[in-house]
Design an enzyme around this catalytic site. Structure first.
Site, PDB file in Angstrom:
ATOM      1  N   TYR A 160      23.933  38.832  65.999  1.00 36.08           N
ATOM      2  CA  TYR A 160      24.765  39.753  65.079  1.00 36.08           C
ATOM      3  C   TYR A 160      24.923  41.147  65.500  1.00 36.08           C
ATOM      4  CZ  TYR A 160      26.515  41.213  60.478  1.00 36.08           C
ATOM      5  OH  TYR A 160      27.409  41.018  59.796  1.00 36.08           O
ATOM      6  N   THR A 195      27.838  40.596  48.523  1.00 34.97           N
ATOM      7  CA  THR A 195      28.563  39.489  48.478  1.00 34.97           C
ATOM      8  C   THR A 195      27.971  37.895  48.488  1.00 34.97           C
ATOM      9  OG1 THR A 195      28.722  39.416  51.150  1.00 34.97           O
ATOM     10  CG2 THR A 195      30.081  40.397  50.107  1.00 34.97           C
TER      11      THR A 195
END
Ligand code: NAD
Length: 254
Positions: A160, A195
């Site tokens: 990531y 989120t």
């Protein structure tokens, strides 16, 4: 650049940061194109804000090209605003338990987060360059989404962090390359935001995460991301850099 009446293409616009940005831009009068793999969510959001939803895997270059065609067909112009929010956050150790290597995670993460962003930026810039310049001399603006992990990646975030580091690193050379066409390139490196990506976390871990955020001591809201996107679009002097949006958080090693 003023937002009203501009065509704005937002990847990952079916959820989280992309959804909030798509909604915010539509509320300001932009003609929004939501590009998302999850077409059900994308269509739901699009129907509420009068946007076009296009099912696209951003890692598929031909599909990205087709999404830009669909945008131009619907709105009569290529997007002057392109915002890359589509992304995935897979975690894995480089060398896992019992020596298991994680090439699959590395490849998938780079394909979606980095190649996906690159695909969308490439097709977006090529089409923007063919548009007439505005009175600000601009032809368009591209906003890519990194992560604070580009600087402080945690254990398990090698893939990531690599994908987000590359997004931050290519911001300046891309801005330099497209300068002659009046196209700006910026990146936003969000800290920890509320989120669906974060909602999946157990309460205990979520609390541990927010305890590390100096001020305000809470997760960021997707609307706060959208507000920074708005500032980048409207402030012509912002170009070629990555802005951390993080409440001063610095991620600990794990
Ligand atoms: P999210 O999961 O809520 O939304 C991501 C959207 O991208 C989804 O609608 C998903 O369907 C779409 N998507 C995923 N892969 C795709 C693909 N291959 N092609 C097209 N669409 C695809 O995530 P979010 O939290 O809104 O994150 C948005 C971006 O912000 C990501 O790049 C993420 O890495 C980055 N980010 C998020 C946070 C956070 O705290 N939420 C922090 C730092 C960075």
């Amino acid at each position: 650049m003023h937002i009203k009446d501009q065509v704005a293409l937002v990847t990952g616009g079916g959820s989280g940061l992309g959804e909030a940005t798509a909604r915010h831009l539509a509320a300001q009068g932009a003609k929004v194109v939501i590009v998302d793999f999850n077409i059900e969510r994308a269509e739901e959001v699009a129907s509420e804000i009068g946007a076009l939803a296009v099912k696209t895997d951003v890692s598929d270059e031909a599909a990205v090209c087709a999404a830009f065609d669909a945008a131009a067909k619907r709105f009569g112009s290529a997007p002057r605003i392109v915002i890359n929010c589509a992304g995935i956050g897979m975690a894995a150790r480089i060398v896992g338990r019992e020596g298991k290597l994680s090439f699959d995670v590395f490849e998938r993460t780079l394909k979606v987060n980095l190649f996906g962003t690159y695909n969308v930026m490439s097709h977006g810039a090529r089409r923007m360059a063919e548009l007439d310049a505005l009175d600000t001399q601009e032809r368009g603006v591209i906003i890519n989404t990194a992560s604070v992990a580009f600087e402080d990646g945690q254990l398990g975030q090698a893939a990531y962090a690599a994908s987000k580091g590359a997004i931050a690193s290519m911001c300046l050379p891309a801005a330099r390359e497209f300068a002659q066409s009046g196209i700006r390139v910026m990146a936003i490196a969000p800290g920890l935001f509320h989120t669906p990506m974060m909602e999946g976390l157990p309460e205990e871990i979520a609390q541990k995460i927010t305890a590390n955020i100096p001020f305000p001591p809470r997760l960021g809201t997707p609307h706060e991301y959208a507000l920074l996107a708005e500032q980048i679009i409207t402030n012509t002097f912002l170009n070629g850099t990555t802005i951390r949006l993080d409440g001063a958080v610095r991620l600990p090693p794990r």
